[in-house]
Design an enzyme around this catalytic site. Structure first.
Site, mmCIF file in Angstrom:
data_model
loop_
_atom_site.group_PDB
_atom_site.id
_atom_site.type_symbol
_atom_site.label_atom_id
_atom_site.label_comp_id
_atom_site.label_asym_id
_atom_site.label_seq_id
_atom_site.Cartn_x
_atom_site.Cartn_y
_atom_site.Cartn_z
ATOM 1 C CD GLU A 1 -9.719 6.322 -7.609
ATOM 2 O OE1 GLU A 1 -9.897 5.618 -7.808
ATOM 3 O OE2 GLU A 1 -11.574 7.197 -7.757
ATOM 4 C CD GLU B 1 -3.990 4.468 -13.296
ATOM 5 O OE1 GLU B 1 -3.114 4.251 -13.004
ATOM 6 O OE2 GLU B 1 -4.544 4.338 -12.532
ATOM 7 C CG ASP C 1 5.858 9.666 -8.041
ATOM 8 O OD1 ASP C 1 4.227 8.957 -7.566
ATOM 9 O OD2 ASP C 1 6.495 9.116 -6.945
ATOM 10 C CG ASP D 1 2.393 -2.920 -8.517
ATOM 11 O OD1 ASP D 1 2.023 -4.099 -7.379
ATOM 12 O OD2 ASP D 1 2.393 -3.047 -9.096
ATOM 13 C CE LYS E 1 9.293 -12.009 -8.168
ATOM 14 N NZ LYS E 1 9.888 -11.671 -9.507
ATOM 15 C CG ASP F 1 -7.054 -8.478 -4.579
ATOM 16 O OD1 ASP F 1 -6.193 -7.436 -4.578
ATOM 17 O OD2 ASP F 1 -6.672 -9.650 -5.002
ATOM 18 N NE ARG G 1 -11.089 -1.509 -16.204
ATOM 19 C CZ ARG G 1 -9.770 -1.819 -16.647
ATOM 20 N NH1 ARG G 1 -9.327 -3.363 -16.626
ATOM 21 N NH2 ARG G 1 -9.157 -1.240 -16.092
ATOM 22 C CE1 TYR G 2 -5.595 -6.287 -10.091
ATOM 23 C CE2 TYR G 2 -7.264 -6.214 -7.467
ATOM 24 C CZ TYR G 2 -5.866 -6.188 -8.595
ATOM 25 O OH TYR G 2 -4.946 -6.767 -7.661
#
Length: 200
Positions: free
Chosen positions: A28, A53, A81, A103, A107, A139, A178-179
């Site tokens: 993950e 993470e 990473d 993420d 932009k 999302d 959670r996100y």
């Protein structure tokens, strides 16, 4: 943390990072607070799960959950990473891979920082076993279009959608993060994509 910290070694069989032995290994990338990772570990005690993470707060949340719920024998954590892990793995090492709500770097000038790039898909195709599943969720509509363009263009990945509603429905064995819950409360529409590593 010292017991579950992963130290990638070039070419090492991913199963040997775990003791006792595991039947296969999942990865993950960006596990956030660890809700999904821990659920999968508890639901699949014979599977070794590596979580990457870089944020200390997310790792701390996972460690606090492990202190209560256990399952640390089949979890390994890497705080750098995720590309380091992927580069060190031998071919056909992973049976499943999760990239959940990464993420989106919205932009345009930052799109090169998005994790889903054609070069990265080449590496993911290398380390995934034939028939392995890759799960991606977002999302962010811009990142959705970006990811679909690249996955569909890559000859080693086949989109598993069988009906128009598939990508709007989270499978039962895909717990909410959670996100994700936060995004839904904010009115965002989440999508859940599943791809199969083909034999190409």
């Amino acid at each position: 943390m010292p017991r579950i910290a992963l130290k990638p070694q070039q070419g090492r069989d991913a199963r040997t990072y775990f003791s006792p032995a595991v039947s296969e290994v999942w990865l993950e990338i960006g596990f956030g607070g660890g809700e999904h990772l821990l659920w999968q570990a508890q639901a699949h005690p014979d599977i070794g799960i590596i979580g990457a993470e870089p944020y200390v707060s997310g790792v701390a949340k996972l460690l606090s959950k492990l202190a209560l719920d256990g399952a640390e024998e089949t979890i390994r954590v890497y705080m750098e990473d995720a590309a380091d892990i992927i580069a060190a793995l031998p071919a056909a090492s992973l049976s499943r891979l999760f990239i959940l709500f990464p993420d989106p770097w919205p932009k345009t000038r930052h799109h090169k920082r998005r994790f889903i790039q054609m070069e990265m898909l080449d590496e993911l195709a290398r380390v995934l076993k034939e028939g392995a599943e890759l799960r991606f969720a977002t999302d962010d509509n811009s990142y959705l279009v970006w990811a679909l363009e690249r996955f569909i263009a890559h000859r080693s990945f086949a989109w598993c959608a069988q009906a128009a509603v598939d990508w709007h429905m989270r499978p039962e064995d895909w717990p909410e993060t959670r996100y994700e819950a936060k995004a839904i409360r904010a009115g965002s529409r989440c999508v859940y994509l599943r791809f199969r590593r083909t034999g190409c």
